[in-house]
Design a protein around this motif. Sequence first.
Motif, short mmCIF file in Angstrom:
data_model
loop_
_atom_site.label_atom_id
_atom_site.label_comp_id
_atom_site.label_asym_id
_atom_site.label_seq_id
_atom_site.Cartn_x
_atom_site.Cartn_y
_atom_site.Cartn_z
N LEU A 210 -1.52 -2.30 -7.50
CA LEU A 210 -2.88 -2.21 -6.96
C LEU A 210 -3.62 -3.54 -7.04
O LEU A 210 -4.36 -3.91 -6.13
N LYS B 296 0.83 -1.20 0.00
CA LYS B 296 0.00 0.00 0.00
C LYS B 296 0.87 1.25 0.00
O LYS B 296 0.61 2.20 -0.74
N ALA C 82 -9.34 -0.90 -4.02
CA ALA C 82 -8.15 -1.04 -4.87
C ALA C 82 -8.55 -1.40 -6.30
O ALA C 82 -7.98 -0.87 -7.26
N ALA D 200 -5.23 -5.52 -3.97
CA ALA D 200 -6.63 -5.96 -3.95
C ALA D 200 -6.71 -7.47 -3.69
O ALA D 200 -7.52 -7.92 -2.87
#
Length: 182
Positions: free
Chosen positions: A21, A4, A82, A25
């Motif tokens: 990303l 992150k 995300a 996720a």
Amino acid sequence: MLLKRLADSTPNENPEKADILKRIADAYKDFYDQLNYMARDLEEKIFQAKKKGDKAGAAKMKAQQKKLDEMARQHRELAIKAYVEIRNNFPDYPDYDEILFAIAYEIDQLANEFEDKDKKAAYREKARVFYQELIRNFPRSKFIPHSWMAFGDFYFNEAKDVDRAMKAYQKVVEWGEENNPN
């Protein structure tokens, strides 16, 4: 989470950001799965405690289960966030159809976690928006049968429109057995 921080410090112009990303996720989704498994694993223990008359033990495990369910829901929401960031900022992402499906599916599943009928319906409507986008923009995607199945289920179970449900289910059948949702 290290990924992150990496995503936050990576500019959108960097072609690697969408992959970062996606990994984020997927990691949140994995956390959701594990937390949900842990919460469901308590079901039998709670049942056995109640059966033995251990109300305090059952209540303690029920509270623990509620906390795990809340943590799981939060991780599902972070996964959706995300995926949505990829959808909003990376329209040329190679697996864009998968991202749209993931958003729709996860929102649809999140709706199941709400007891409030209006909130559940609002989330299901949000999911259908992404399913529609997938159908409209990626008509040959392997996720199309799943999307039509979701529409069929909506028309049958919620809208009580059997004709529209049958049309949606027919579109699933047209894809052939090997492409149909399980």
